[in-house]
Design a protein around this motif. Sequence first.
Motif, PDB file in Angstrom:
ATOM      1  N   GLY A 125       0.993 113.173  25.704  1.00  0.00           N
ATOM      2  CA  GLY A 125       0.140 114.365  25.647  1.00  0.00           C
ATOM      3  C   GLY A 125      -1.313 114.120  25.994  1.00  0.00           C
ATOM      4  N   GLN A 126      -1.776 112.876  26.011  1.00  0.00           N
ATOM      5  CA  GLN A 126      -3.218 112.685  26.200  1.00  0.00           C
ATOM      6  C   GLN A 126      -3.487 112.085  27.562  1.00  0.00           C
ATOM      7  OE1 GLN A 126      -5.552 111.602  23.028  1.00  0.00           O
ATOM      8  NE2 GLN A 126      -3.931 111.497  21.496  1.00  0.00           N
ATOM      9  N   ARG A 127      -4.490 112.632  28.281  1.00  0.00           N
ATOM     10  CA  ARG A 127      -4.837 112.126  29.603  1.00  0.00           C
ATOM     11  C   ARG A 127      -6.003 111.153  29.467  1.00  0.00           C
ATOM     12  NH1 ARG A 127      -3.143 114.846  34.177  1.00  0.00           N
ATOM     13  NH2 ARG A 127      -5.018 114.138  35.275  1.00  0.00           N
ATOM     14  N   PHE A 128      -5.644 109.852  29.522  1.00  0.00           N
ATOM     15  CA  PHE A 128      -6.683 108.838  29.412  1.00  0.00           C
ATOM     16  C   PHE A 128      -7.326 108.602  30.761  1.00  0.00           C
ATOM     17  CE2 PHE A 128      -6.252 107.231  25.119  1.00  0.00           C
ATOM     18  CZ  PHE A 128      -5.004 107.675  24.743  1.00  0.00           C
ATOM     19  N   GLU A 129      -8.641 108.361  30.740  1.00  0.00           N
ATOM     20  CA  GLU A 129      -9.386 108.038  31.947  1.00  0.00           C
ATOM     21  C   GLU A 129      -9.878 106.609  31.864  1.00  0.00           C
ATOM     22  OE1 GLU A 129      -9.655 109.913  34.492  1.00  0.00           O
ATOM     23  OE2 GLU A 129      -8.789 111.733  33.615  1.00  0.00           O
ATOM     24  N   VAL A 130     -10.335 106.088  32.995  1.00  0.00           N
ATOM     25  CA  VAL A 130     -10.839 104.715  33.019  1.00  0.00           C
ATOM     26  C   VAL A 130     -12.004 104.565  32.040  1.00  0.00           C
ATOM     27  CG1 VAL A 130     -11.798 102.895  34.462  1.00  0.00           C
ATOM     28  CG2 VAL A 130     -10.100 104.444  35.398  1.00  0.00           C
ATOM     29  N   SER A 131     -12.766 105.629  31.899  1.00  0.00           N
ATOM     30  CA  SER A 131     -13.929 105.547  31.010  1.00  0.00           C
ATOM     31  C   SER A 131     -13.523 105.426  29.546  1.00  0.00           C
ATOM     32  CB  SER A 131     -14.809 106.780  31.183  1.00  0.00           C
ATOM     33  OG  SER A 131     -13.997 107.934  31.118  1.00  0.00           O
ATOM     34  N   ASN A 132     -12.250 105.754  29.237  1.00  0.00           N
ATOM     35  CA  ASN A 132     -11.819 105.623  27.843  1.00  0.00           C
ATOM     36  C   ASN A 132     -11.579 104.170  27.449  1.00  0.00           C
ATOM     37  OD1 ASN A 132     -10.085 108.583  28.465  1.00  0.00           O
ATOM     38  ND2 ASN A 132     -11.744 108.389  26.984  1.00  0.00           N
ATOM     39  N   ILE A 133     -11.462 103.293  28.442  1.00  0.00           N
ATOM     40  CA  ILE A 133     -11.248 101.866  28.128  1.00  0.00           C
ATOM     41  C   ILE A 133     -12.619 101.204  28.156  1.00  0.00           C
ATOM     42  CG2 ILE A 133      -9.952  99.802  28.717  1.00  0.00           C
ATOM     43  CD1 ILE A 133      -8.125 102.191  28.347  1.00  0.00           C
ATOM     44  N   VAL A 134     -13.063 100.776  26.989  1.00  0.00           N
ATOM     45  CA  VAL A 134     -14.397 100.190  26.889  1.00  0.00           C
ATOM     46  C   VAL A 134     -14.258  98.668  26.751  1.00  0.00           C
ATOM     47  CG1 VAL A 134     -16.533 100.174  25.608  1.00  0.00           C
ATOM     48  CG2 VAL A 134     -15.163 102.270  25.734  1.00  0.00           C
ATOM     49  N   VAL A 135     -15.003  97.969  27.596  1.00  0.00           N
ATOM     50  CA  VAL A 135     -14.892  96.500  27.630  1.00  0.00           C
ATOM     51  C   VAL A 135     -16.225  95.884  27.244  1.00  0.00           C
ATOM     52  CG1 VAL A 135     -14.718  94.576  29.247  1.00  0.00           C
ATOM     53  CG2 VAL A 135     -13.048  96.405  29.331  1.00  0.00           C
ATOM     54  N   CYS A 136     -16.181  94.784  26.516  1.00  0.00           N
ATOM     55  CA  CYS A 136     -17.442  94.124  26.176  1.00  0.00           C
ATOM     56  C   CYS A 136     -17.211  92.624  26.021  1.00  0.00           C
ATOM     57  CB  CYS A 136     -18.010  94.686  24.881  1.00  0.00           C
ATOM     58  SG  CYS A 136     -16.852  94.544  23.495  1.00  0.00           S
ATOM     59  N   ASN A 137     -18.315  91.923  25.918  1.00  0.00           N
ATOM     60  CA  ASN A 137     -18.291  90.492  25.617  1.00  0.00           C
ATOM     61  C   ASN A 137     -17.514  89.667  26.648  1.00  0.00           C
ATOM     62  OD1 ASN A 137     -19.480  88.792  23.734  1.00  0.00           O
ATOM     63  ND2 ASN A 137     -17.499  88.299  22.826  1.00  0.00           N
ATOM     64  N   GLU A 138     -17.835  89.910  27.916  1.00  0.00           N
ATOM     65  CA  GLU A 138     -17.167  89.112  28.937  1.00  0.00           C
ATOM     66  C   GLU A 138     -17.715  87.699  28.963  1.00  0.00           C
ATOM     67  OE1 GLU A 138     -17.117  92.548  32.169  1.00  0.00           O
ATOM     68  OE2 GLU A 138     -16.363  90.634  32.937  1.00  0.00           O
ATOM     69  N   THR A 139     -16.821  86.712  29.173  1.00  0.00           N
ATOM     70  CA  THR A 139     -17.250  85.310  29.220  1.00  0.00           C
ATOM     71  C   THR A 139     -16.796  84.693  30.554  1.00  0.00           C
ATOM     72  OG1 THR A 139     -15.199  84.477  28.322  1.00  0.00           O
ATOM     73  CG2 THR A 139     -16.910  85.114  26.733  1.00  0.00           C
ATOM     74  N   PRO A 140     -17.367  83.552  30.919  1.00  0.00           N
ATOM     75  CA  PRO A 140     -16.954  82.902  32.172  1.00  0.00           C
ATOM     76  C   PRO A 140     -15.510  82.394  32.132  1.00  0.00           C
ATOM     77  CG  PRO A 140     -18.945  81.873  31.281  1.00  0.00           C
ATOM     78  CD  PRO A 140     -18.473  82.842  30.253  1.00  0.00           C
ATOM     79  N   ARG A 141     -14.946  82.301  30.920  1.00  0.00           N
ATOM     80  CA  ARG A 141     -13.566  81.868  30.773  1.00  0.00           C
ATOM     81  C   ARG A 141     -12.624  82.776  31.513  1.00  0.00           C
ATOM     82  NH1 ARG A 141      -9.060  80.976  30.689  1.00  0.00           N
ATOM     83  NH2 ARG A 141      -7.659  80.242  29.065  1.00  0.00           N
ATOM     84  N   VAL A 142     -13.134  83.927  31.607  1.00  0.00           N
ATOM     85  CA  VAL A 142     -12.536  85.225  31.802  1.00  0.00           C
ATOM     86  C   VAL A 142     -11.800  85.630  30.533  1.00  0.00           C
ATOM     87  CG1 VAL A 142     -11.253  86.738  33.271  1.00  0.00           C
ATOM     88  CG2 VAL A 142     -12.297  84.725  34.247  1.00  0.00           C
ATOM     89  N   SER A 143     -12.580  86.014  29.548  1.00  0.00           N
ATOM     90  CA  SER A 143     -12.007  86.670  28.368  1.00  0.00           C
ATOM     91  C   SER A 143     -12.962  87.763  27.947  1.00  0.00           C
ATOM     92  CB  SER A 143     -11.806  85.661  27.236  1.00  0.00           C
ATOM     93  OG  SER A 143     -13.046  85.252  26.728  1.00  0.00           O
ATOM     94  N   PHE A 144     -12.422  88.813  27.356  1.00  0.00           N
ATOM     95  CA  PHE A 144     -13.268  89.927  26.948  1.00  0.00           C
ATOM     96  C   PHE A 144     -12.536  90.712  25.866  1.00  0.00           C
ATOM     97  CE2 PHE A 144     -10.491  92.608  29.414  1.00  0.00           C
ATOM     98  CZ  PHE A 144     -10.195  91.862  30.552  1.00  0.00           C
ATOM     99  N   TRP A 145     -13.311  91.553  25.192  1.00  0.00           N
ATOM    100  CA  TRP A 145     -12.729  92.446  24.194  1.00  0.00           C
ATOM    101  C   TRP A 145     -12.671  93.856  24.785  1.00  0.00           C
ATOM    102  CZ3 TRP A 145     -10.925  91.556  19.204  1.00  0.00           C
ATOM    103  CH2 TRP A 145     -11.049  90.236  18.764  1.00  0.00           C
ATOM    104  N   PHE A 146     -11.662  94.619  24.342  1.00  0.00           N
ATOM    105  CA  PHE A 146     -11.655  96.017  24.774  1.00  0.00           C
ATOM    106  C   PHE A 146     -11.213  96.895  23.617  1.00  0.00           C
ATOM    107  CE2 PHE A 146      -7.229  97.342  25.029  1.00  0.00           C
ATOM    108  CZ  PHE A 146      -6.548  96.141  25.058  1.00  0.00           C
ATOM    109  N   VAL A 147     -11.681  98.134  23.654  1.00  0.00           N
ATOM    110  CA  VAL A 147     -11.190  99.159  22.732  1.00  0.00           C
ATOM    111  C   VAL A 147     -10.850 100.392  23.557  1.00  0.00           C
ATOM    112  CG1 VAL A 147     -12.411  98.379  20.686  1.00  0.00           C
ATOM    113  CG2 VAL A 147     -13.521  99.932  22.291  1.00  0.00           C
ATOM    114  N   VAL A 148     -10.018 101.234  22.994  1.00  0.00           N
ATOM    115  CA  VAL A 148      -9.615 102.462  23.689  1.00  0.00           C
ATOM    116  C   VAL A 148     -10.122 103.661  22.897  1.00  0.00           C
ATOM    117  CG1 VAL A 148      -7.683 103.755  24.637  1.00  0.00           C
ATOM    118  CG2 VAL A 148      -7.527 101.261  24.434  1.00  0.00           C
TER     119      VAL A 148
END
Lengths: 623, 215
Positions: B67-90
């Motif tokens: 029922g819900q139309r998610f957009e790219v903006s709904n996925i929030v990413v933070c704390n990117e590292t050179p490892r290539v690791s990051f946190w995300f919330v929806v």
Amino acid sequence: MKLQLPNPDLEDRILSYEQLDRLEEEEAESRPKWDNKAQYMLTCVGFCVGLGNVWRFPYLCQSHGGGAFMIPFLILLVLEGIPLLHLEFAIGQRIRRGGLVLWSTIHPYLTGIGVASMCVSLTISLYYNTILAWIMWYFFNSFQEPLPWSHCPMNANLTGYTSECARSSTVDYFWYRETLNTTPRIEEDGGLQWWILLCHICAWSVLYLCIIRGIETTGKAVYVTSTLPYVVLTIFLIRGLTLKGSLNGVKFLFTPQISELANPKTWLDAGAQVFYSFSLAFGGLISFSSYNSVHNNCEQDAVIISIINGFTSVFSATVIYTIIGFRATEKFDNCLSGNILTLINTFDLAEGNVTESNYKDTVIHFNQTHPEVIQGLDLENCDLNTFLSEGVEGTGLAFIVFTEAITKMPISPLWSVLFFIMLFCLGLSSMFGNIEGVIVPLQDLKIFPKSWPKEAVTGVTCILCCLVGLLFVQGSGNYWLSLFDTYGGSIPLLVVAFCEMFSVVYIYGIDRFNDDIKFMIGHKPNFFWQASWRVISPFIMLFILVFYFITEISEQLLYKVWDPESENFPTLEDKQYPAWVYVVIVVLAGVPSLAIPVIALGKCLWSRKSEKVRLNIGAQLHN
Amino acid sequence: MLEKIFLLLCFSSALANQLCKPDASDGYKVRISLKTALGDDAYVWNENEMFFFRSTLAFAMRTHVSGQRFEVSNIVVCNETPRVSFWFVVTQPQNLSQLIDKEHVEEAIRKSRSRINSAFLLTDNTLEFIGIQPTLAAPVEPVTPPWLIVFGVVMGAIAAGIIVYMVSTVVRKKRKKNEKTNGDDTDDETRVKTIESGRAADGVYNLSFADDERL
């Protein structure tokens, strides 16, 4: 003054030279004969070259100073192995009988030696074929990709792997649980494992097929079983040398540590290895040699077979250690990659920042900046030499270490099939000699009626051995097998070999023996043979026997168990044997060894009694 | 007007920053190991790849949260590292300050895991969602264990070999019997010959009697 014990009527019991020559010409003998020299040589090579060359010698070599171990090994090969081998070949060829009749011909009191040989051959035949059954099981399981010992099975609710497998390793689990289904103690028998029972019956059937008509069929079977191992070893050598890290293994094996030569245990192990490797004192070699023609050059045969045996030991050690070197390097690389991954995951460094070369410096750097974090990570200590020293011996080498290495090679099923065929051929050709050492004395003892054909005799023997061997098909079978191997196959053989040498040199008479050899091969044995038969070899045998006996008696009798509930799992735990096992040990080691003096004494008393009776009757008749 | 839009954007990004932080209760950490998976063919992780990742996650959320139309903006990413690791919330589509529950996110990711992996040419081991265990594949058990088949073949061959040998023994014996009954006349002549030659020499040592004495 040569030492010679009194031996009256010896000339009446043995064939004279003229009779031997006539037998040769008229071919009046009803005994079986070898079709050609090659069959005889291949059978003897097959009997001598066995599983011990592949899985005992490399371990001894590596643990006793690598290349330096060759020195005691070669010295004792020349001083102990070759003389004993020549002796067995020559006496068998001269007396032209095997088993009990040979010893009772030399002197009636010596029948005990034949009985002891038979008992030992029987003990070893019983459990050796179970090892072949295990090899067959692995062989049958090699025809699938991926190999069943390369992954763990899932647990009941499919959430992960079974706990026993997850805590140990896939190969350990496959060997201890899916093959042996081993119990945690020797007292718990665990019942018959039906899959091993099938393989057990299969192994005895293969053996029966090959020995069904004695050396008539064995002689044909050895064309395959004695030559195939060398082909497979060569293939493995080529394959092994192309794998990464193989040269690490070979270097580790052969790097000499001269200091080990001062350790008496090195010399003791070398002597024992030479002795057991030649399959002496089983009675099989004497039996095989007795089917030869009288003028066969047994001296040359003994030297050739000894050289082949020694060469095979070194060759297979090289092959085994190329594969072990590969496995150790793989494990080391995995260990290091695991540590590197942990590091870059914890500190979020980019991939490729930490490599094998700068790993140590990186750890030191982070230990200075974040010591608690580094401690908390609990990084494994990766040392290539530790992995190389994990070289085990015996079934552990074949079924755990080597199978693990095979899973890492490309086209694993092919290598697995080749490896287990090779092991099977090595073991089967040794079994031919073991069974010969059982069947010929049984025929001499007239246990089977004369009307029975050879097929029936071998058939009944195989069926009976198969039934008794069910002891090793149980859950606790592995423990029983190592018990039989350690106590049934070690001390009695040394006793028998010493008695053999003593009997031939001092009771049969070294002078007569020298003349016999001169008659058979054309020249008298030179000074080396004289010195070794009279003094050097018996002394070495006695020395090894006494030391073995002392170490067995003084050590606490422990055995290693696989117990998933133990604290140190997956390391094998040491347990003490229960009291009734000591009785079994005494029977296994004592009965053959004591058979020699007991039967000698018994016959002596019996002949004195019958002598007295005869004198009495003679006196009465006279009166 | 422009200022209002500007303020709104700042406000939303600030809000997003507050929502997404390491160890967020409704967020997950992602760890990507490109070099391990692809070696020399590894692509570089940049903004475009990150955009692709966020859109993949949005796809997963759309498919599995009904029922819900998610957009790219709904996925929030933070704390990117050179490892290539990051946190995300929806975040929820309607309300950017509300987060979707951890369980729903986990469920969506689990169900679309293979699609997400293949989008990036990675596997469960090289594209890790810390906290979401990959489901193990059910083992394929063949009906007959393969070893039994090989055992059957080998045992059959051995049984055939033994039977052949037994039969050939019986045939051989029968042939000998036939020869004996046929050749009885010729046997008498040869017997006479051996007796004559035996008298001349000392006689061959008869082994069959010796056995009884020796034992």
